[in-house]
Write a protein that holds these residues in place. Structure first.
Motif, short mmCIF file in Angstrom:
data_model
loop_
_atom_site.label_atom_id
_atom_site.label_comp_id
_atom_site.label_asym_id
_atom_site.label_seq_id
_atom_site.Cartn_x
_atom_site.Cartn_y
_atom_site.Cartn_z
N ASN A 1 33.62 27.63 29.92
CA ASN A 1 33.15 28.97 29.75
C ASN A 1 32.31 29.53 31.13
O ASN A 1 32.88 30.78 31.03
N GLU A 2 32.54 29.32 32.19
CA GLU A 2 32.40 30.03 33.40
C GLU A 2 33.76 31.15 33.21
O GLU A 2 34.18 32.06 34.17
N LYS B 1 34.31 34.08 31.16
CA LYS B 1 33.53 35.08 31.34
C LYS B 1 33.89 36.08 32.68
O LYS B 1 33.60 37.36 32.66
N ASN B 2 34.44 35.16 33.37
CA ASN B 2 35.04 35.72 35.07
C ASN B 2 36.71 36.65 34.37
O ASN B 2 37.09 37.38 34.73
#
Length: 98
Positions: A2-3, A6-7
């Motif tokens: 998920n990170e 987002k990035n």
């Protein structure tokens, strides 16, 4: 994971924002250049108008000088004729007196 997304999304947004900023700068530079070219064209037009007016003024002055010279020459010729007529009359009068 998920990170990562987002990035990635943030990176894409940053790239988009950077591209928008670059395009805006390009557009502004093109506008400045167009304005400068327009101002230069206006200055050149005004200079051309000024030169044309100056040439017209000089031509008018030359014409006036030529006309004045012609008038002066015409008047001088007229005075010479009058002078010759007066001399001729004087000589006729002198002959009559003799």
């Amino acid at each position: 994971m998920n990170e990562f997304w987002k990035n990635e999304q943030q990176r894409q947004q940053d790239e988009y924002a950077e591209e928008q900023r670059r395009l805006q700068e390009q557009w502004e530079a093109a506008q400045r250049q167009q304005q400068q070219q327009s101002m230069q064209a206006q200055r050149e037009f005004e200079e051309q108008q000024r030169l044309q007016a100056e040439q017209q003024r000089l031509a008018q002055e030359q014409l006036m000088r030529e006309q004045y010279q012609q008038q002066t020459q015409g008047r001088m010729a007229e005075l010479e004729r009058e002078n010759l007529n007066a001399r001729a009359q004087y000589e006729r009068d002198q002959l009559m007196l003799e």
